[in-house]
Motif scaffolding. Structure first.
Motif, mmCIF file in Angstrom:
data_model
loop_
_atom_site.group_PDB
_atom_site.id
_atom_site.type_symbol
_atom_site.label_atom_id
_atom_site.label_comp_id
_atom_site.label_asym_id
_atom_site.label_seq_id
_atom_site.Cartn_x
_atom_site.Cartn_y
_atom_site.Cartn_z
ATOM 1 N N TRP A 1 -18.995 -22.696 -10.641
ATOM 2 C CA TRP A 1 -19.639 -23.194 -9.431
ATOM 3 C C TRP A 1 -19.378 -22.307 -8.225
ATOM 4 O O TRP A 1 -20.259 -22.077 -7.414
ATOM 5 C CB TRP A 1 -19.199 -24.622 -9.135
ATOM 6 N N TRP B 1 -30.499 -25.347 -1.851
ATOM 7 C CA TRP B 1 -29.914 -26.151 -2.922
ATOM 8 C C TRP B 1 -29.147 -25.310 -3.927
ATOM 9 O O TRP B 1 -28.263 -25.810 -4.607
ATOM 10 C CB TRP B 1 -30.993 -26.980 -3.631
ATOM 11 N N VAL C 1 -25.756 -27.447 -4.052
ATOM 12 C CA VAL C 1 -25.453 -28.231 -5.262
ATOM 13 C C VAL C 1 -24.133 -27.818 -5.902
ATOM 14 O O VAL C 1 -23.287 -28.691 -6.182
ATOM 15 C CB VAL C 1 -26.629 -28.174 -6.273
ATOM 16 N N PRO C 2 -23.861 -26.517 -6.157
ATOM 17 C CA PRO C 2 -22.548 -26.180 -6.724
ATOM 18 C C PRO C 2 -21.383 -26.554 -5.804
ATOM 19 O O PRO C 2 -20.336 -26.996 -6.271
ATOM 20 C CB PRO C 2 -22.607 -24.667 -6.929
ATOM 21 N N LEU D 1 -21.352 -29.087 -3.681
ATOM 22 C CA LEU D 1 -21.204 -30.543 -3.793
ATOM 23 C C LEU D 1 -20.564 -30.943 -5.124
ATOM 24 O O LEU D 1 -19.819 -31.925 -5.185
ATOM 25 C CB LEU D 1 -22.554 -31.232 -3.633
ATOM 26 N N LEU D 2 -20.847 -30.195 -6.173
ATOM 27 C CA LEU D 2 -20.223 -30.483 -7.471
ATOM 28 C C LEU D 2 -18.718 -30.241 -7.435
ATOM 29 O O LEU D 2 -17.946 -31.000 -8.035
ATOM 30 C CB LEU D 2 -20.874 -29.655 -8.576
#
Length: 151
Positions: free
Chosen positions: A105, A121, A125-126, A128-129
């Motif tokens: 990530w 994104w 997204v990574p 947030l992961l």
């Protein structure tokens, strides 16, 4: 962070190298918290009563002190895992962790940050992961401790 950079630059690249480095960096703090928790428990009257009753050293150490330290150490473990994730992500972001073509990530955040304004994104997204994994691990530890305290 400086220790991570120094150790990662002299060691071979990869996850198998990064794990011992992060462990080595975290070891002094873990030892300090474990010692402080054990010293607090060692001063309790129950421990002295166990000694006077002739309980074995093993039963006192593992059965009483170890079990009494469990909540403190588990809470610290949740925090340490978040810190370790941060260190590994920072190392990957700086290019000294896992290889740039790895499915990581932090590498995804680094590789896609140039296109942040075109496709946000790919970076969000990574990131947030990573946050979700950290929060999820801590909530899991809290739930397990709460469940153990109230069976």
């Amino acid at each position: 962070m400086l220790s991570l950079i120094l150790l990662a630059t002299i060691a071979p690249r990869g996850a198998l190298t990064l794990v011992p480095i992060v462990t080595l960096i975290s070891l002094p703090d873990v030892a300090r918290i474990s010692r402080a928790a054990a010293l607090e428990i060692a001063g309790r009257p129950a421990l002295e009563a166990m000694r006077l009753q002739g309980e074995s050293r093993w039963r006192i150490t593992v059965g009483y002190v170890g079990r009494s330290m469990l909540r403190t150490l588990a809470a610290d473990l949740g925090t340490r895992l978040t810190g370790a994730l941060y260190l590994v992500a920072a190392a990957s972001f700086l290019g000294i962790g896992v290889s740039p073509d790895a499915a990581d990530w932090a590498v995804m955040v680094d590789r896609n940050r140039g296109g942040m304004f075109l496709q946000p994104w790919a970076v969000v997204v990574p990131a947030l992961l990573i946050v979700a994994l950290s929060v999820g691990l801590n909530l899991t530890f809290d739930h397990a401790l709460r469940r153990k305290a109230h069976p």
